[in-house]
Design a protein around this motif. Structure first.
Motif, PDB file in Angstrom:
ATOM      1  N   THR A  20      16.359 -49.566  10.993  1.00 61.25           N
ATOM      2  CA  THR A  20      15.852 -48.979  12.229  1.00 61.25           C
ATOM      3  C   THR A  20      16.413 -47.571  12.336  1.00 61.25           C
ATOM      4  OG1 THR A  20      15.809 -51.144  13.269  1.00 61.25           O
ATOM      5  CG2 THR A  20      15.696 -49.237  14.722  1.00 61.25           C
ATOM      6  N   MET A  25      13.135 -44.425  16.509  1.00 63.21           N
ATOM      7  CA  MET A  25      13.657 -44.730  17.835  1.00 63.21           C
ATOM      8  C   MET A  25      13.531 -43.597  18.840  1.00 63.21           C
ATOM      9  SD  MET A  25      14.611 -47.823  17.785  1.00 63.21           S
ATOM     10  CE  MET A  25      15.419 -47.791  19.376  1.00 63.21           C
ATOM     11  N   TYR A 175      14.895 -52.091  22.772  1.00 62.42           N
ATOM     12  CA  TYR A 175      15.295 -51.663  21.431  1.00 62.42           C
ATOM     13  C   TYR A 175      14.296 -52.131  20.379  1.00 62.42           C
ATOM     14  CZ  TYR A 175      18.497 -50.712  17.543  1.00 62.42           C
ATOM     15  OH  TYR A 175      19.068 -50.220  16.407  1.00 62.42           O
ATOM     16  N   ARG A 179       7.716 -47.752  18.745  1.00 57.25           N
ATOM     17  CA  ARG A 179       7.404 -46.542  19.502  1.00 57.25           C
ATOM     18  C   ARG A 179       6.269 -45.730  18.895  1.00 57.25           C
ATOM     19  NH1 ARG A 179      12.082 -48.458  20.694  1.00 57.25           N
ATOM     20  NH2 ARG A 179      13.275 -47.814  22.542  1.00 57.25           N
TER      21      ARG A 179
END
Length: 255
Positions: A20, A25, A175, A179
């Protein structure tokens, strides 16, 4: 022996966790490229099931009074709810029933254009000489589902709000949210449109289609880890906690 066992167990987990990345993010990573760009706005149109507040005014309030519904005081939330109950409900054909004017077609018009249409009828049909008309949608709302901290149906008072405003009202993405592909579902002229928005770039911000309007639906998809966990793991960081517990048990067994 303990250090070797600990390294063997934690190394794959740390590598997995690092998958990730910051690029997945962070919001609007290229925002500086779009500074000083023109902001485009598009007024939303009135649709079936909208509830309208229509105020007709005149220099002589007495002659304008028959064209207004009596909604009482507007000093409390109860009054807003009462205005929704007594407002003009747009039927599936896009029309409302006004006092004296009777049926008025407002579906597909912006509130500003509806004001012009009602004003013209009042003048052309010799009811008022120089009226003022204010049209406002009372039940603006959007639905946001998926990987946000507060999903649900959210009301707003503006004609439209930004997508970032909508996400803020839902207490931000989790989280586990993807996105790079936020889905925006909207009904336009009896057709369902689906837009895809990448929040990691600012390229979409000048597109008026991505401002949130009445009855929009926002869907935020979970990432692969969240899907594969079946929802049991709400945050990938929980994996490290579980791994630490398993490591402790293994070390005790080895010892």
């Amino acid at each position: 022996m303990k250090k070797i066992a600990l390294s063997i167990i934690l190394l794959p987990l740390l590598i997995f966790q690092s998958c990730t990345t910051k690029k997945q993010m962070l919001y609007l990573q290229d925002l500086d490229r779009y500074t000083n760009t023109t902001i485009n706005y598009a007024s939303p149109v009135i649709q079936p099931n909208d509830i309208l507040k229509i105020d007709v005014g005149d220099l002589n309030p007495i002659v304008a009074a028959p064209f207004n519904m009596n909604t009482g005081s507007t000093n409390s939330q109860n009054s807003v709810d009462m205005m929704k109950l007594t407002g003009y409900l747009v039927n599936p054909q896009g029309t409302i029933m006004m006092p004296i004017l009777n049926e008025v077609k407002v579906g597909g018009l912006t509130p500003a254009n509806a004001e012009i249409k009602i004003k013209e009828r009042l003048i052309n049909e010799n009811y008022l000489v120089n009226p003022t008309v204010l049209v406002r949608v009372l039940n603006n709302k959007f639905t946001i589902l998926g990987e946000v901290n507060s999903p649900g149906v959210i009301n707003f008072s503006e004609e439209s709000i930004s997508l970032l405003d909508a996400i803020g009202l839902a207490k931000d993405l989790t989280y586990s949210a993807i996105r790079k592909d936020i889905k925006l579902i909207r009904e336009v002229d009896g057709k369902r449109m689906v837009y895809h928005v990448d929040l990691t770039t600012a390229a979409w911000m000048s597109n008026p289609n991505f401002r949130i309007r009445q009855n929009d639906v926002i869907v935020v998809t979970p990432n692969t880890l969240k899907v594969n966990s079946g929802g049991l793991i709400k945050d990938p960081l929980q994996v490290l906690g579980i791994a630490a517990s398993l490591t402790a048990v293994i070390l005790l067994i080895v010892k």
